[in-house]
Design an enzyme around this catalytic site. Structure first.
Site, PDB file in Angstrom:
ATOM      1  N   GLY A 195       0.810  -1.216   0.000  1.00 51.22           N
ATOM      2  CA  GLY A 195       0.000   0.000   0.000  1.00 51.22           C
ATOM      3  C   GLY A 195       0.838   1.258   0.000  1.00 51.22           C
ATOM      4  O   GLY A 195       2.071   1.208   0.019  1.00 51.22           O
TER       5      GLY A 195
ATOM      6  N   GLU B 206      -1.273  -9.520  -4.968  1.00 50.36           N
ATOM      7  CA  GLU B 206      -0.124 -10.073  -5.687  1.00 50.36           C
ATOM      8  C   GLU B 206       0.582  -8.995  -6.506  1.00 50.36           C
ATOM      9  O   GLU B 206       1.822  -8.914  -6.504  1.00 50.36           O
ATOM     10  CB  GLU B 206      -0.610 -11.201  -6.602  1.00 50.36           C
ATOM     11  CG  GLU B 206       0.492 -11.814  -7.462  1.00 50.36           C
ATOM     12  CD  GLU B 206      -0.066 -12.742  -8.525  1.00 50.36           C
ATOM     13  OE1 GLU B 206       0.639 -13.682  -8.903  1.00 50.36           O
ATOM     14  OE2 GLU B 206      -1.203 -12.504  -8.982  1.00 50.36           O
TER      15      GLU B 206
ATOM     16  N   SER C 153      -2.737   3.781  12.695  1.00 52.36           N
ATOM     17  CA  SER C 153      -4.132   4.110  12.961  1.00 52.36           C
ATOM     18  C   SER C 153      -4.516   5.386  12.214  1.00 52.36           C
ATOM     19  O   SER C 153      -3.786   5.833  11.327  1.00 52.36           O
ATOM     20  CB  SER C 153      -4.372   4.248  14.465  1.00 52.36           C
ATOM     21  OG  SER C 153      -5.761   4.334  14.735  1.00 52.36           O
TER      22      SER C 153
ATOM     23  N   LYS D  23      -9.713   9.119  12.106  1.00 56.39           N
ATOM     24  CA  LYS D  23     -11.128   8.733  12.095  1.00 56.39           C
ATOM     25  C   LYS D  23     -11.482   7.808  13.249  1.00 56.39           C
ATOM     26  O   LYS D  23     -12.652   7.495  13.467  1.00 56.39           O
ATOM     27  CB  LYS D  23     -11.474   8.092  10.751  1.00 56.39           C
ATOM     28  CG  LYS D  23     -11.358   9.079   9.592  1.00 56.39           C
ATOM     29  CD  LYS D  23     -11.517   8.407   8.256  1.00 56.39           C
ATOM     30  CE  LYS D  23     -11.387   9.427   7.125  1.00 56.39           C
ATOM     31  NZ  LYS D  23     -10.063  10.074   7.081  1.00 56.39           N
TER      32      LYS D  23
ATOM     33  N   ASN E 243      -5.225  12.299   6.728  1.00 62.13           N
ATOM     34  CA  ASN E 243      -5.156  11.914   5.324  1.00 62.13           C
ATOM     35  C   ASN E 243      -3.746  12.108   4.783  1.00 62.13           C
ATOM     36  O   ASN E 243      -3.037  13.035   5.167  1.00 62.13           O
ATOM     37  CB  ASN E 243      -6.144  12.745   4.505  1.00 62.13           C
ATOM     38  CG  ASN E 243      -7.568  12.533   4.969  1.00 62.13           C
ATOM     39  OD1 ASN E 243      -8.224  11.596   4.578  1.00 62.13           O
ATOM     40  ND2 ASN E 243      -8.036  13.414   5.854  1.00 62.13           N
ATOM     41  N   VAL E 244      -3.385  11.237   3.862  1.00 62.41           N
ATOM     42  CA  VAL E 244      -2.053  11.271   3.265  1.00 62.41           C
ATOM     43  C   VAL E 244      -2.189  11.628   1.789  1.00 62.41           C
ATOM     44  O   VAL E 244      -2.925  10.971   1.043  1.00 62.41           O
ATOM     45  CB  VAL E 244      -1.339   9.915   3.420  1.00 62.41           C
ATOM     46  CG1 VAL E 244       0.022   9.955   2.760  1.00 62.41           C
ATOM     47  CG2 VAL E 244      -1.194   9.579   4.902  1.00 62.41           C
TER      48      VAL E 244
ATOM     49  N   VAL F 262      -8.390  11.536  -1.817  1.00 63.51           N
ATOM     50  CA  VAL F 262      -9.146  12.466  -2.636  1.00 63.51           C
ATOM     51  C   VAL F 262      -8.310  13.040  -3.784  1.00 63.51           C
ATOM     52  O   VAL F 262      -8.854  13.372  -4.843  1.00 63.51           O
ATOM     53  CB  VAL F 262      -9.702  13.599  -1.741  1.00 63.51           C
ATOM     54  CG1 VAL F 262      -8.586  14.502  -1.240  1.00 63.51           C
ATOM     55  CG2 VAL F 262     -10.755  14.406  -2.466  1.00 63.51           C
TER      56      VAL F 262
ATOM     57  N   THR G 170     -17.791  16.931  -1.461  1.00 61.87           N
ATOM     58  CA  THR G 170     -18.995  16.548  -0.715  1.00 61.87           C
ATOM     59  C   THR G 170     -19.695  17.737  -0.079  1.00 61.87           C
ATOM     60  O   THR G 170     -20.923  17.792  -0.040  1.00 61.87           O
ATOM     61  CB  THR G 170     -18.638  15.523   0.372  1.00 61.87           C
ATOM     62  OG1 THR G 170     -17.602  16.066   1.199  1.00 61.87           O
ATOM     63  CG2 THR G 170     -18.159  14.224  -0.249  1.00 61.87           C
TER      64      THR G 170
ATOM     65  N   GLU H   9     -19.449  10.060   6.901  1.00 62.04           N
ATOM     66  CA  GLU H   9     -18.522  11.180   6.867  1.00 62.04           C
ATOM     67  C   GLU H   9     -18.960  12.280   7.831  1.00 62.04           C
ATOM     68  O   GLU H   9     -20.143  12.453   8.110  1.00 62.04           O
ATOM     69  CB  GLU H   9     -18.420  11.766   5.454  1.00 62.04           C
ATOM     70  CG  GLU H   9     -17.504  11.011   4.533  1.00 62.04           C
ATOM     71  CD  GLU H   9     -17.222  11.785   3.263  1.00 62.04           C
ATOM     72  OE1 GLU H   9     -16.104  11.697   2.754  1.00 62.04           O
ATOM     73  OE2 GLU H   9     -18.139  12.472   2.768  1.00 62.04           O
TER      74      GLU H   9
END
Length: 606
Positions: A281, A306, A397, A400, A438-439, A446, A463, A533
């Site tokens: 990831g 994979e 973690s 959120k 957020n990264v 986003v 949003t 959200e």
């Protein structure tokens, strides 16, 4: 080709030293040297030239490139001339030449400095003038005089770029100039300045994250020119290009570089075996890169994908051939597989990055998957780390998990609590959780979504106009995870300094501008908050307090309350079946995580 040029410069220097010698006699005797002193001058000339040649070699004056002469080079030239003059004077006084005019020994070094300095300044002027008329791209510099001076030094001698003006955020700078480049106005007048000097691009010299950079982005769009900035230090080191590059979103949001305990991390990682779950990831792969940089002997990489683990293998083998990498396809929900890998390699440090993190997906139809991966997967990884005798276990973690309003956040909060519960059973292992927001650019975030929407011509979907989020870059997040893992005591939850929150609509606007479009071309549309959200993310729950750490970007969250029963949690999730009712699952989660407050019942039939 270089030797003839160097020989020519040496010859010219010595000729100017000799000229200064004769000029000194000429000035000493009021522009007319008596005949009896011409012999003395001729006799001392050879000594003077040889003395200066030796001094220039010692002072490394002849290593300079005249095209780039600056104050450091002039200071070395002064040293060489002073030493050469001193040697000349010492030798001539030792020879005791009769009636030798000693004032010549003082005049000659001054004249030598004037002549040699003028030669260098003249050559640099010719080179820069030639460059100015050589068709380089006309660039407008954005920043204060100090920032502009740094940028001009970086562009010095470049044939590709021609600085033609400066726009400064400081009103008193307007009208002044530096290196013959004038401050034309403020940042808000950037479009007019570009038109005035016919600039083809703008180079932002202001520091990352400053308002000047954001204003420059707006001005560059209005002027219809690309916006560039200088490479970051890490890009210089990686040789990713020696010139300006396009401005990126990270430059506009801006973060101070992370201060790492390099020695401590090297001691923790060097020569050790490190295991990373979710290694394919965004965060997991960056953790692997950083771990490899700190000299891990073996890196055990686990991921359910994979393709992701294959991509990581190809990258790390190319960039760190000396490190032994072991790449497993593995699901953290399978404790036997996880235990077999850990027992085989006995990692000293385990980083647990495997998780489901997409809020809307986990809120509807996939709630049990969030519990199985985020809760049971974390429990499996933590137990395995303790059983194989790892020194440290670090769980990734999220913000959120604070006062969660969605299943994903509640599952991560429960995972934090389980890590604390497991810590009591394995005192030889330090169990730490690291919580951040957020990264930028991570998968599912986003920014890639906005980029793809812009590429399709819009609209960019936001949003809510007031929704805000904390952001940090992938390398910064990974580095702070490593630092927390080094510093943390067992059972602690670390909170990262995420800086100031960013409005998502402002993020969208910046990305549209960076792509070279306006909001008229790529519109923004509001689609409403998605399930689970909330407008504002929090980094600390209401009943938590924080204590500072030696690291300025890390704090420790302290929370009370009873820890969950590990066996009871595992038994309930296992017995919940493949598709438990949403209200049943949320009701159980509320019992385990009291601060969890879902906004309302979600229709599972949808």
């Amino acid at each position: 080709m270089q030797w003839p040029r160097r020989a020519a410069r040496v010859t010219l220097d010595l000729a100017l030293v000799a000229l200064a010698w004769w000029l000194a006699f000429w000035l000493r005797f009021n522009l007319e040297v008596p005949g009896e002193f011409i012999g003395l001058a001729s006799e001392g000339l050879g000594i003077c030239v040889v003395a200066y040649a030796a001094a220039f070699v010692v002072a490394r004056v002849w290593r300079h490139v005249w095209s780039y002469t600056g104050l450091p080079e002039l200071r070395q030239l002064v040293v060489g001339i002073v030493v050469g003059g001193a040697i000349t004077g010492a030798l001539l006084l030792a020879l005791r030449l009769p009636n030798f005019p000693r004032s010549v020994l003082l005049l000659q070094p001054v004249l030598a400095l004037v002549l040699l300095g003028a030669a260098r300044a003249g050559w640099r002027t010719v080179v820069e003038s030639r460059s100015a008329h050589g068709g380089g791209r006309r660039v407008l510099i954005v920043g204060s005089l100090q920032d502009a001076a740094d940028a001009l030094r970086a562009l010095k001698g470049s044939h590709e770029w021609l600085p033609v003006g400066i726009v400064s955020p400081i009103p008193s700078d307007v009208g002044r100039s530096i290196q013959d480049v004038r401050v034309l106005g403020g940042v808000d007048a950037m479009a007019q300045a570009c038109a005035e000097v016919q600039a083809q691009t703008a180079l932002v010299a202001s520091p990352p994250g400053s308002d000047d950079r954001r204003q420059a982005l707006l001005g560059a769009t209005d002027a219809g020119i690309p916006l560039l900035t200088l490479p970051r230090p890490d890009e210089w080191l990686k040789a990713q290009g020696a010139g300006p590059r396009r401005v990126e979103l990270e430059d506009l949001l801006g973060r101070e570089p992370v201060q790492l305990d390099e020695a401590g991390l090297s001691d923790l990682m060097s020569g050790q075996t490190v295991l990373v779950t979710g290694a394919g990831g965004s965060i997991g792969s960056e953790l692997c890169r950083q771990i490899a940089r700190f000299g891990a002997a073996r890196l055990v990489c686990l991921d359910i994908s994979e393709y992701a683990i294959y991509e990581l293998e190809q990258e790390l083998r190319a960039s760190h051939p000396q490190m032994r990498g072991l790449y497993y396809t593995c699901n953290v929900r399978e404790p036997q597989r996880l235990a077999a890998i850990a027992q085989r390699h006995r990692p000293a440090v385990v980083f647990h990055a495997a998780a489901y993190k997409h809020v809307p997906l986990m809120e509807q139809l996939n709630e049990i998957e969030a519990l199985r991966t985020n809760v049971i997967g974390t429990l499996n990884a933590a137990r395995v780390a303790g059983e194989c005798g790892a020194r440290r276990f670090v769980m990734i973690s999220t913000d959120k998990a604070v006062n969660p309003t969605n299943v994903m956040g509640a599952s991560k909060r429960l995972a934090e609590m389980l890590v604390q519960a497991v810590a009591g059973r394995y005192p030889q292992t330090r169990f730490v959780s690291v919580r951040f927001g957020n990264v930028l650019g991570s998968s599912g975030s986003v920014v890639p979504l906005f980029a793809s929407q812009i590429a399709r011509g819009g609209p960019v979907t936001v949003t809510h106009p007031e929704i805000v989020r904390y952001f940090m870059t992938i390398p910064e997040a990974a580095q702070l995870v490593l630092q927390a893992g080094l510093m943390g005591q067992s059972g602690e939850i670390f909170v990262l300094d995420m800086g100031e929150p960013v409005r998502i609509v402002e993020l969208a606007r910046m990305l549209i501008r960076l792509s070279g479009h306006s909001e008229q071309e790529i519109p923004i549309s509001y689609i409403g908050l998605r399930p689970g959200e909330k407008l504002y993310e929090e980094l600390l729950a209401n009943d938590e307090t924080t204590v500072p750490t030696p690291h300025p970007k890390l704090r420790v969250a302290k929370s009370g309350g009873a820890l969950p029963d590990i066996e009871a949690v595992a038994k309930w999730i296992e017995g919940a079946g493949a598709a438990p009712a949403g209200e049943l699952l949320r009701g159980w989660l509320r019992e385990q995580v009291p601060e969890y407050s879902p906004p309302g019942t979600v229709d599972q039939a949808a």
